[in-house]
Design a protein around this motif. Structure first.
Motif, PDB file in Angstrom:
ATOM      1  N   ASP A  77     -32.670  14.065  13.689  1.00 36.65           N
ATOM      2  CA  ASP A  77     -32.840  15.433  14.190  1.00 36.65           C
ATOM      3  C   ASP A  77     -32.017  16.446  13.394  1.00 36.65           C
ATOM      4  OD1 ASP A  77     -30.327  14.748  15.064  1.00 36.65           O
ATOM      5  OD2 ASP A  77     -30.627  15.394  17.121  1.00 36.65           O
ATOM      6  N   LYS A  78     -31.520  16.033  12.238  1.00 34.96           N
ATOM      7  CA  LYS A  78     -30.728  16.931  11.388  1.00 34.96           C
ATOM      8  C   LYS A  78     -31.503  17.245  10.108  1.00 34.96           C
ATOM      9  CE  LYS A  78     -26.245  15.437  13.111  1.00 34.96           C
ATOM     10  NZ  LYS A  78     -26.734  15.406  14.421  1.00 34.96           N
ATOM     11  N   ILE A  79     -31.379  18.494   9.655  1.00 39.79           N
ATOM     12  CA  ILE A  79     -31.998  18.902   8.402  1.00 39.79           C
ATOM     13  C   ILE A  79     -30.947  19.575   7.529  1.00 39.79           C
ATOM     14  CG2 ILE A  79     -34.316  19.166   9.376  1.00 39.79           C
ATOM     15  CD1 ILE A  79     -33.838  22.217   9.398  1.00 39.79           C
ATOM     16  N   SER A  80     -31.204  19.570   6.225  1.00 41.05           N
ATOM     17  CA  SER A  80     -30.359  20.310   5.291  1.00 41.05           C
ATOM     18  C   SER A  80     -31.239  20.750   4.132  1.00 41.05           C
ATOM     19  CB  SER A  80     -29.195  19.453   4.793  1.00 41.05           C
ATOM     20  OG  SER A  80     -29.672  18.334   4.087  1.00 41.05           O
ATOM     21  N   PHE A  81     -30.916  21.920   3.568  1.00 41.98           N
ATOM     22  CA  PHE A  81     -31.668  22.446   2.440  1.00 41.98           C
ATOM     23  C   PHE A  81     -30.889  23.592   1.812  1.00 41.98           C
ATOM     24  CE2 PHE A  81     -33.060  24.602   6.273  1.00 41.98           C
ATOM     25  CZ  PHE A  81     -33.105  25.939   5.928  1.00 41.98           C
ATOM     26  N   LYS A  82     -31.346  23.983   0.631  1.00 37.98           N
ATOM     27  CA  LYS A  82     -30.753  25.131  -0.060  1.00 37.98           C
ATOM     28  C   LYS A  82     -31.836  26.163  -0.324  1.00 37.98           C
ATOM     29  CE  LYS A  82     -27.022  22.790  -2.499  1.00 37.98           C
ATOM     30  NZ  LYS A  82     -26.460  22.448  -3.804  1.00 37.98           N
ATOM     31  N   ILE A  83     -31.419  27.407  -0.324  1.00 36.80           N
ATOM     32  CA  ILE A  83     -32.270  28.501  -0.795  1.00 36.80           C
ATOM     33  C   ILE A  83     -31.438  29.309  -1.774  1.00 36.80           C
ATOM     34  CG2 ILE A  83     -33.824  28.636   1.188  1.00 36.80           C
ATOM     35  CD1 ILE A  83     -32.111  30.867   2.303  1.00 36.80           C
ATOM     36  N   SER A  84     -32.099  29.881  -2.769  1.00 38.19           N
ATOM     37  CA  SER A  84     -31.370  30.619  -3.799  1.00 38.19           C
ATOM     38  C   SER A  84     -31.942  32.012  -3.957  1.00 38.19           C
ATOM     39  CB  SER A  84     -31.445  29.894  -5.135  1.00 38.19           C
ATOM     40  OG  SER A  84     -30.807  28.646  -5.049  1.00 38.19           O
ATOM     41  N   PHE A  85     -31.041  32.993  -3.988  1.00 40.88           N
ATOM     42  CA  PHE A  85     -31.379  34.372  -4.325  1.00 40.88           C
ATOM     43  C   PHE A  85     -30.683  34.666  -5.643  1.00 40.88           C
ATOM     44  CE2 PHE A  85     -31.807  34.376   0.301  1.00 40.88           C
ATOM     45  CZ  PHE A  85     -33.025  35.024   0.462  1.00 40.88           C
ATOM     46  N   GLY A  86     -31.453  34.648  -6.726  1.00 43.68           N
ATOM     47  CA  GLY A  86     -30.853  34.813  -8.047  1.00 43.68           C
ATOM     48  C   GLY A  86     -29.971  33.623  -8.351  1.00 43.68           C
ATOM     49  N   GLN A  88     -27.281  32.963  -6.563  1.00 39.61           N
ATOM     50  CA  GLN A  88     -26.550  32.707  -5.321  1.00 39.61           C
ATOM     51  C   GLN A  88     -27.281  31.640  -4.496  1.00 39.61           C
ATOM     52  OE1 GLN A  88     -23.915  34.948  -4.836  1.00 39.61           O
ATOM     53  NE2 GLN A  88     -23.147  34.057  -2.977  1.00 39.61           N
ATOM     54  N   ALA A  89     -26.681  30.453  -4.335  1.00 35.20           N
ATOM     55  CA  ALA A  89     -27.269  29.387  -3.528  1.00 35.20           C
ATOM     56  C   ALA A  89     -26.686  29.420  -2.117  1.00 35.20           C
ATOM     57  CB  ALA A  89     -27.009  28.026  -4.162  1.00 35.20           C
ATOM     58  N   ILE A  90     -27.551  29.300  -1.145  1.00 36.15           N
ATOM     59  CA  ILE A  90     -27.122  29.276   0.252  1.00 36.15           C
ATOM     60  C   ILE A  90     -27.391  27.878   0.799  1.00 36.15           C
ATOM     61  CG2 ILE A  90     -27.438  30.255   2.552  1.00 36.15           C
ATOM     62  CD1 ILE A  90     -28.495  32.794   1.145  1.00 36.15           C
ATOM     63  N   VAL A  91     -26.341  27.213   1.250  1.00 32.75           N
ATOM     64  CA  VAL A  91     -26.439  25.880   1.827  1.00 32.75           C
ATOM     65  C   VAL A  91     -26.735  26.022   3.311  1.00 32.75           C
ATOM     66  CG1 VAL A  91     -25.198  23.730   2.274  1.00 32.75           C
ATOM     67  CG2 VAL A  91     -24.822  24.967   0.129  1.00 32.75           C
ATOM     68  N   ASN A  92     -27.768  25.308   3.780  1.00 31.13           N
ATOM     69  CA  ASN A  92     -28.188  25.368   5.183  1.00 31.13           C
ATOM     70  C   ASN A  92     -28.182  23.981   5.795  1.00 31.13           C
ATOM     71  OD1 ASN A  92     -29.523  28.277   5.448  1.00 31.13           O
ATOM     72  ND2 ASN A  92     -30.015  27.440   3.448  1.00 31.13           N
ATOM     73  N   THR A  93     -27.660  23.880   6.996  1.00 34.19           N
ATOM     74  CA  THR A  93     -27.748  22.651   7.771  1.00 34.19           C
ATOM     75  C   THR A  93     -28.283  23.030   9.146  1.00 34.19           C
ATOM     76  OG1 THR A  93     -25.459  22.878   8.527  1.00 34.19           O
ATOM     77  CG2 THR A  93     -25.832  21.503   6.577  1.00 34.19           C
ATOM     78  N   GLY A 102     -31.664  25.077  15.276  1.00 33.40           N
ATOM     79  CA  GLY A 102     -30.442  25.827  15.020  1.00 33.40           C
ATOM     80  C   GLY A 102     -30.037  25.613  13.573  1.00 33.40           C
ATOM     81  N   VAL A 103     -29.928  26.694  12.802  1.00 33.47           N
ATOM     82  CA  VAL A 103     -29.589  26.587  11.382  1.00 33.47           C
ATOM     83  C   VAL A 103     -28.274  27.318  11.127  1.00 33.47           C
ATOM     84  CG1 VAL A 103     -30.300  27.155   9.022  1.00 33.47           C
ATOM     85  CG2 VAL A 103     -32.022  26.479  10.699  1.00 33.47           C
ATOM     86  N   ASP A 104     -27.352  26.624  10.471  1.00 38.26           N
ATOM     87  CA  ASP A 104     -26.091  27.211  10.035  1.00 38.26           C
ATOM     88  C   ASP A 104     -26.150  27.372   8.531  1.00 38.26           C
ATOM     89  OD1 ASP A 104     -24.681  27.348  12.556  1.00 38.26           O
ATOM     90  OD2 ASP A 104     -24.677  25.158  12.487  1.00 38.26           O
ATOM     91  N   SER A 105     -25.875  28.582   8.058  1.00 34.50           N
ATOM     92  CA  SER A 105     -25.927  28.896   6.634  1.00 34.50           C
ATOM     93  C   SER A 105     -24.545  29.283   6.138  1.00 34.50           C
ATOM     94  CB  SER A 105     -26.885  30.066   6.389  1.00 34.50           C
ATOM     95  OG  SER A 105     -28.162  29.759   6.886  1.00 34.50           O
ATOM     96  N   ASP A 106     -24.258  28.871   4.912  1.00 32.20           N
ATOM     97  CA  ASP A 106     -22.982  29.203   4.288  1.00 32.20           C
ATOM     98  C   ASP A 106     -23.253  29.903   2.970  1.00 32.20           C
ATOM     99  OD1 ASP A 106     -20.492  29.353   3.114  1.00 32.20           O
ATOM    100  OD2 ASP A 106     -19.946  27.284   3.571  1.00 32.20           O
ATOM    101  N   LEU A 107     -22.910  31.174   2.920  1.00 33.48           N
ATOM    102  CA  LEU A 107     -23.098  31.989   1.726  1.00 33.48           C
ATOM    103  C   LEU A 107     -21.726  32.304   1.163  1.00 33.48           C
ATOM    104  CD1 LEU A 107     -24.795  33.726  -0.216  1.00 33.48           C
ATOM    105  CD2 LEU A 107     -24.717  35.547   1.492  1.00 33.48           C
ATOM    106  N   GLY A 108     -21.230  31.430   0.304  1.00 35.55           N
ATOM    107  CA  GLY A 108     -19.931  31.643  -0.322  1.00 35.55           C
ATOM    108  C   GLY A 108     -18.797  31.802   0.671  1.00 35.55           C
ATOM    109  N   GLY A 109     -18.788  31.015   1.729  1.00 34.36           N
ATOM    110  CA  GLY A 109     -17.746  31.096   2.740  1.00 34.36           C
ATOM    111  C   GLY A 109     -18.090  31.987   3.918  1.00 34.36           C
ATOM    112  N   GLN A 110     -19.098  32.823   3.779  1.00 30.71           N
ATOM    113  CA  GLN A 110     -19.555  33.652   4.899  1.00 30.71           C
ATOM    114  C   GLN A 110     -20.617  32.864   5.651  1.00 30.71           C
ATOM    115  OE1 GLN A 110     -21.199  37.429   3.715  1.00 30.71           O
ATOM    116  NE2 GLN A 110     -20.710  38.343   5.681  1.00 30.71           N
TER     117      GLN A 110
END
Length: 120
Positions: A77-86, A88-93, A102-110
Motif C-alpha cells: 500500500d506504499k508508493i514512491s516516485f519522482k517528478i522533475s521541474f527543470g 529540480q527533482a521532487i521526491v514523493n512517497t 496521501g502523498v508526502d513531497s520533499d522539494l529540497g527540504g521543503q
C-alpha cells in the motif's frame, strides 16, 4: 468448535486479501491540491497513475503543465516516485487507502502533504 474457528479464519483471510487488492489499486486519475509557500494559495494537481506490477508510471498535471512520473514503485500500500521541474527533482512517497492516497513531497527540504481523491 474447531470447524467454526477454521471457517472464521478463512473468511477473515479472504476479506483481508480482497481489501489489500482494493487498497493497492492506484491506476487511474487522482485529484487534489497543494498549498503554496504563503499558505493561502492552492494549486490544483491531477495525477494519472498507471500500475504494472510493482512499477508505477504516469503524469502529473499542474499549473506548470504535464510532468512525467519517474522511478515509480509500488510496495503493497506504499508508493514512491519522482517528478522533475527543470533540474529540480521532487521526491514523493505515499500511502494508498481505499478511496484516497496521501502523498508526502520533499522539494529540497521543503515538505508538502497532498491528499488525493480518485476522480470520477
Amino acid at each position: 468448535m474447531k470447524k467454526l474457528f477454521t471457517t472464521t479464519s478463512l473468511l477473515i483471510c479472504g476479506v483481508v486479501i480482497c481489501l489489500a487488492a482494493i487498497v493497492a489499486d492506484v491506476s487511474g486519475k487522482w485529484v487534489g491540491s497543494v498549498k503554496g509557500p504563503d499558505g493561502d494559495t492552492e494549486f490544483p494537481l491531477t495525477y494519472v497513475f498507471k500500475a504494472d506490477g510493482n512499477v508505477l508510471t504516469g503524469t502529473l498535471t499542474s499549473p506548470q503543465g504535464d510532468v512525467p512520473i519517474s522511478e515509480g514503485k509500488i510496495d503493497g500500500d506504499k508508493i514512491s516516485f519522482k517528478i522533475s521541474f527543470g533540474d529540480q527533482a521532487i521526491v514523493n512517497t505515499g500511502k494508498v487507502y481505499a478511496d484516497s492516497i496521501g502523498v508526502d513531497s520533499d522539494l529540497g527540504g521543503q515538505k508538502f502533504h497532498v491528499l488525493l481523491k480518485r476522480a470520477k
